[in-house]
Scaffold this motif. Structure first.
Motif, PDB file in Angstrom:
ATOM      1  N   LEU A   1      39.737  17.922  21.402  1.00 36.36           N
ATOM      2  CA  LEU A   1      40.099  18.425  20.599  1.00 36.36           C
ATOM      3  C   LEU A   1      39.253  20.275  21.421  1.00 36.36           C
ATOM      4  N   ARG A   2      37.958  20.192  21.292  1.00 34.21           N
ATOM      5  CA  ARG A   2      37.388  20.450  21.226  1.00 34.21           C
ATOM      6  C   ARG A   2      37.223  21.783  22.141  1.00 34.21           C
ATOM      7  N   ILE A   3      37.770  21.249  23.618  1.00 26.16           N
ATOM      8  CA  ILE A   3      38.393  21.844  24.964  1.00 26.16           C
ATOM      9  C   ILE A   3      39.896  22.285  24.707  1.00 26.16           C
ATOM     10  N   LYS A   4      40.512  22.627  23.662  1.00 23.24           N
ATOM     11  CA  LYS A   4      41.335  23.334  23.732  1.00 23.24           C
ATOM     12  C   LYS A   4      41.474  24.539  22.803  1.00 23.24           C
ATOM     13  N   ILE A   5      40.467  23.830  21.836  1.00 21.87           N
ATOM     14  CA  ILE A   5      40.341  25.423  20.626  1.00 21.87           C
ATOM     15  C   ILE A   5      39.339  26.550  20.565  1.00 21.87           C
ATOM     16  N   GLU A   6      38.384  25.381  21.398  1.00 16.29           N
ATOM     17  CA  GLU A   6      37.152  26.657  21.196  1.00 16.29           C
ATOM     18  C   GLU A   6      37.163  27.614  22.858  1.00 16.29           C
ATOM     19  N   ASP A   7      36.338  28.653  22.547  1.00 13.47           N
ATOM     20  CA  ASP A   7      35.521  29.598  23.563  1.00 13.47           C
ATOM     21  C   ASP A   7      35.061  28.935  24.213  1.00 13.47           C
ATOM     22  N   ASP A   8      33.874  28.253  24.019  1.00 15.12           N
ATOM     23  CA  ASP A   8      33.037  27.433  25.080  1.00 15.12           C
ATOM     24  C   ASP A   8      32.610  25.993  23.760  1.00 15.12           C
ATOM     25  N   PRO A   9      33.997  24.932  24.700  1.00 17.36           N
ATOM     26  CA  PRO A   9      33.571  23.057  23.789  1.00 17.36           C
ATOM     27  C   PRO A   9      31.872  23.286  24.102  1.00 17.36           C
ATOM     28  N   THR A  10      31.083  23.902  24.995  1.00 15.95           N
ATOM     29  CA  THR A  10      29.827  23.184  25.028  1.00 15.95           C
ATOM     30  C   THR A  10      29.329  23.692  23.263  1.00 15.95           C
ATOM     31  N   GLU A  11      29.820  25.123  22.630  1.00 15.92           N
ATOM     32  CA  GLU A  11      29.304  25.694  21.616  1.00 15.92           C
ATOM     33  C   GLU A  11      29.889  25.829  21.465  1.00 15.92           C
ATOM     34  N   PRO A  12      30.465  25.341  19.949  1.00 16.54           N
ATOM     35  CA  PRO A  12      31.479  24.976  19.126  1.00 16.54           C
ATOM     36  C   PRO A  12      31.085  26.326  17.973  1.00 16.54           C
ATOM     37  N   GLU A  13      32.177  26.795  18.103  1.00 10.29           N
ATOM     38  CA  GLU A  13      32.085  27.762  17.109  1.00 10.29           C
ATOM     39  C   GLU A  13      32.856  27.516  15.087  1.00 10.29           C
TER      40      GLU A  13
ATOM     41  N   THR B   1      38.136   7.935  29.396  1.00  6.63           N
ATOM     42  CA  THR B   1      38.470   8.518  30.362  1.00  6.63           C
ATOM     43  C   THR B   1      40.634   8.429  30.265  1.00  6.63           C
ATOM     44  N   GLY B   2      41.020   7.224  29.787  1.00  5.23           N
ATOM     45  CA  GLY B   2      42.178   7.145  29.107  1.00  5.23           C
ATOM     46  C   GLY B   2      42.015   8.194  28.043  1.00  5.23           C
ATOM     47  N   LEU B   3      41.289   8.202  26.862  1.00  3.43           N
ATOM     48  CA  LEU B   3      41.488   9.429  25.925  1.00  3.43           C
ATOM     49  C   LEU B   3      41.319  10.863  25.719  1.00  3.43           C
ATOM     50  N   MET B   4      40.207  10.679  27.211  1.00  4.10           N
ATOM     51  CA  MET B   4      40.196  12.131  27.099  1.00  4.10           C
ATOM     52  C   MET B   4      41.978  12.538  28.051  1.00  4.10           C
TER      53      MET B   4
ATOM     54  N   LEU C   1      34.004   3.820  16.458  1.00  7.33           N
ATOM     55  CA  LEU C   1      33.967   5.390  15.923  1.00  7.33           C
ATOM     56  C   LEU C   1      33.738   5.960  17.422  1.00  7.33           C
ATOM     57  N   LYS C   2      33.415   5.975  18.635  1.00  6.41           N
ATOM     58  CA  LYS C   2      33.964   6.389  19.632  1.00  6.41           C
ATOM     59  C   LYS C   2      35.077   7.505  19.849  1.00  6.41           C
ATOM     60  N   THR C   3      36.124   6.473  19.454  1.00  2.00           N
ATOM     61  CA  THR C   3      37.106   6.977  19.223  1.00  2.00           C
ATOM     62  C   THR C   3      37.257   8.202  18.715  1.00  2.00           C
ATOM     63  N   VAL C   4      36.679   8.345  17.621  1.00  3.19           N
ATOM     64  CA  VAL C   4      36.895   9.438  16.934  1.00  3.19           C
ATOM     65  C   VAL C   4      36.239  11.129  18.000  1.00  3.19           C
ATOM     66  N   ASP C   5      34.677  10.550  18.501  1.00  2.00           N
ATOM     67  CA  ASP C   5      34.323  11.472  18.938  1.00  2.00           C
ATOM     68  C   ASP C   5      34.537  12.133  20.678  1.00  2.00           C
ATOM     69  N   VAL C   6      35.646  10.815  20.695  1.00  2.00           N
ATOM     70  CA  VAL C   6      36.034  11.409  21.919  1.00  2.00           C
ATOM     71  C   VAL C   6      37.043  12.175  21.744  1.00  2.00           C
ATOM     72  N   ASN C   7      38.382  12.094  21.015  1.00  2.00           N
ATOM     73  CA  ASN C   7      39.888  12.700  20.315  1.00  2.00           C
ATOM     74  C   ASN C   7      38.934  14.797  20.287  1.00  2.00           C
ATOM     75  N   ILE C   8      37.712  14.567  19.088  1.00  2.00           N
ATOM     76  CA  ILE C   8      37.460  15.821  18.835  1.00  2.00           C
ATOM     77  C   ILE C   8      36.936  16.726  19.921  1.00  2.00           C
ATOM     78  N   ARG C   9      35.982  15.884  20.935  1.00  2.00           N
ATOM     79  CA  ARG C   9      35.225  16.821  22.595  1.00  2.00           C
ATOM     80  C   ARG C   9      37.155  17.286  23.267  1.00  2.00           C
TER      81      ARG C   9
ATOM     82  N   LEU D   1      35.216  24.003  15.206  1.00  2.00           N
ATOM     83  CA  LEU D   1      34.891  22.262  14.570  1.00  2.00           C
ATOM     84  C   LEU D   1      32.742  22.195  15.424  1.00  2.00           C
ATOM     85  N   THR D   2      32.426  21.994  14.391  1.00  2.00           N
ATOM     86  CA  THR D   2      31.162  21.789  14.430  1.00  2.00           C
ATOM     87  C   THR D   2      30.555  20.350  14.081  1.00  2.00           C
TER      88      THR D   2
END
Length: 229
Positions: free
Chosen positions: A203-215, A91-94, A193-201, A217-218
């Motif tokens: 970032l995807r919300i900001k850059i991807e048209d559909d974060p659940t289907e990233p185009e 929650t804090g990272l997101m 390592l989960k720090t990476v995964d949460v921050n990628i998640r 950052l894969t």
């Protein structure tokens, strides 16, 4: 002298943090509640980093973090939490935090995290010539630390900027979570390592048209991530 906001309602812990920050050459700004923290932030726009306690009555550290990011501020944010549950860290990272430290912590651990984040934030300060990295609809300006997609500016935290810079400088290269953690958070980072995964998640919300289907950052399953455009 760099100013650091210390939001902590327990006087003994706050004093402990403040003393150690002063010894390390920082100027701590104290706040015992979220409400006071917001006032101190308004009165001190040059605060470069905030240490925010998660568990507070009234406006807690998570809400303060959310308001800082909603204002567009790129200041560094480290969450202080006595909790060990996965959801609290995520929650804090997101919400926009760059890092977290779990209580009880040693002065050496806390200061290492603070120093590392301050270094990352200032890494490009001396770059004199504007440099642009272009990839598909994205333009990253490494002098101004800005990212545009189709001409629209996207708001990034310091960590999000460093992540997107790493990927855009290494197109189509699969990078492990360990490599990403070292490149962005530094060799001395002791987090998970989960720090990476949460921050990628995030970032995807900001850059991807559909974060659940990233185009762009894969995921490289079982390994890490790559900039796939």
């Amino acid at each position: 002298m760099k100013k650091i906001l210390v939001l902590e309602d327990e006087t003994n812990i706050r004093s402990f943090v403040v003393i150690n920050l002063r010894r390390s050459g920082y100027e701590p700004i104290e706040a015992e509640s979220g409400e006071i923290a917001l006032e101190k932030l308004k009165a001190n726009p040059d605060i470069c980093l905030a240490l925010l306690d998660v568990m507070l009555p009234g406006i807690d550290g998570i809400e303060v973090c959310r308001r800082i990011r909603a204002s567009g501020s790129k200041m560094g944010i480290i969450m202080l939490t006595a909790k060990t549950q996965e959801i609290d860290k995520v929650t804090g990272l997101m919400t926009g935090a760059d890092d977290y430290v779990t209580k009880p912590f040693s002065p050496a651990e806390l200061l290492a995290r603070v120093d590392a984040l301050v270094r990352r934030m200032g890494a490009d300060e001396e770059e004199k010539v504007s440099s642009e990295i272009k990839s598909g609809p994205f333009v990253l300006n490494t002098r101004n630390r800005t990212l545009e997609k189709d001409g629209q500016r996207l708001k990034l935290t310091q960590i999000e900027y460093l992540l997107i810079k790493l990927f855009m400088e290494n197109p189509a290269k699969a990078m492990s979570r360990e490599d990403i953690l070292t490149a962005v958070w530094g060799d001395d980072f002791t987090g998970e390592l989960k720090t990476v995964d949460v921050n990628i998640r995030r970032l995807r919300i900001k850059i991807e048209d559909d974060p659940t289907e990233p185009e762009f950052l894969t995921t490289v399953w079982g390994y890490g991530y790559k900039w796939g455009y």
